[in-house]
Design a protein around this motif. Sequence first.
Motif, mmCIF file in Angstrom:
data_model
loop_
_atom_site.group_PDB
_atom_site.id
_atom_site.type_symbol
_atom_site.label_atom_id
_atom_site.label_comp_id
_atom_site.label_asym_id
_atom_site.label_seq_id
_atom_site.Cartn_x
_atom_site.Cartn_y
_atom_site.Cartn_z
ATOM 1 N N SER A 128 0.704 -1.218 -0.117
ATOM 2 C CA SER A 128 0.122 0.005 -0.076
ATOM 3 C C SER A 128 0.947 1.361 -0.074
ATOM 4 N N LYS B 56 2.370 1.752 -3.487
ATOM 5 C CA LYS B 56 1.444 2.106 -4.385
ATOM 6 C C LYS B 56 1.208 3.563 -4.405
ATOM 7 N N THR B 57 1.415 4.177 -2.951
ATOM 8 C CA THR B 57 1.332 5.623 -2.785
ATOM 9 C C THR B 57 2.352 6.241 -3.216
ATOM 10 N N TRP B 58 3.631 5.616 -2.920
ATOM 11 C CA TRP B 58 4.926 6.185 -3.649
ATOM 12 C C TRP B 58 5.011 6.402 -5.145
ATOM 13 N N CYS B 59 4.282 5.289 -5.873
ATOM 14 C CA CYS B 59 4.196 5.637 -7.136
ATOM 15 C C CYS B 59 3.271 6.599 -7.785
ATOM 16 N N SER B 60 2.028 6.668 -7.055
ATOM 17 C CA SER B 60 1.231 7.748 -7.224
ATOM 18 C C SER B 60 1.880 9.232 -7.064
ATOM 19 N N ASN B 61 2.823 9.375 -5.879
ATOM 20 C CA ASN B 61 3.264 10.601 -5.669
ATOM 21 C C ASN B 61 4.477 10.825 -6.772
ATOM 22 N N TYR B 62 4.969 9.847 -7.344
ATOM 23 C CA TYR B 62 6.136 10.182 -8.046
ATOM 24 C C TYR B 62 5.857 10.799 -9.356
ATOM 25 N N THR C 29 2.324 11.537 -12.707
ATOM 26 C CA THR C 29 1.265 11.001 -13.622
ATOM 27 C C THR C 29 1.521 9.956 -14.384
ATOM 28 N N TRP D 63 2.519 6.886 -13.291
ATOM 29 C CA TRP D 63 3.611 5.804 -12.557
ATOM 30 C C TRP D 63 2.612 4.942 -12.008
ATOM 31 N N TYR D 64 2.900 3.784 -11.769
ATOM 32 C CA TYR D 64 2.097 2.661 -11.065
ATOM 33 C C TYR D 64 3.049 1.483 -10.592
#
Length: 210
Positions: A176, A179-185, A187, A189-190
């Motif tokens: 989890s 997943k947040t880290w990717c979203s914050n990285y 647009t 990124w996943y």
Amino acid sequence: TLDVSNNTSLVKFYCNDNQLPKINVTANTALKEFDIANNLLSALNIRNNTALTYLCVSNNVELSMVDVKYNTALQKLYCNGIAIGELNISNNTALTKLECHTNPNLTTLTCGSVFANATNRFIAADKSLNILTINGERIPYRVGDLIKDGSCWGVVFSVSSVTKIVSVKETSQSWSSAKTWCSNYGTGWYLPSLDELREIYNQKSAINST
């Protein structure tokens, strides 16, 4: 100011991180390495410097043209953070490394046959670059190419249907949090799927090399 007009035997010339508004290297025909990054250039004439193998003109924010058509021995070219609208490296067939990111006006990069058959190439360019061509055709990205996406960097690991890149940053977190880290990285990124993880694993040598 800096005058090197009498230094005709000069082979390596590093004058980066100064406040030079201009430099004259037309007499320095033996020059092989030239770094004038982080200065105040608005123009540069390197037509006589045909022995150049390394050129860095990055972060001269008013430099609006980089003419390297006579520098056919050039192997590495860095022109980040300048004012060019186009760049033509068609004549630079010895080139193996090119960085031309963070150029807000750059819309056209013409490569000719450069990189077409190269097995070891490095291109770092803004993902928003409109036209990246080889012989008039849009250049396909290759596994191992480095791409700048906004403020983030990624390495191409898949070109099968769409180009996919894996972040150059690493993190070790729970699912989890990751997943947040990717979203914050940024647009788009996943977290990768199982198939994408498999592709990344299969291309790990090329990715790690970059």
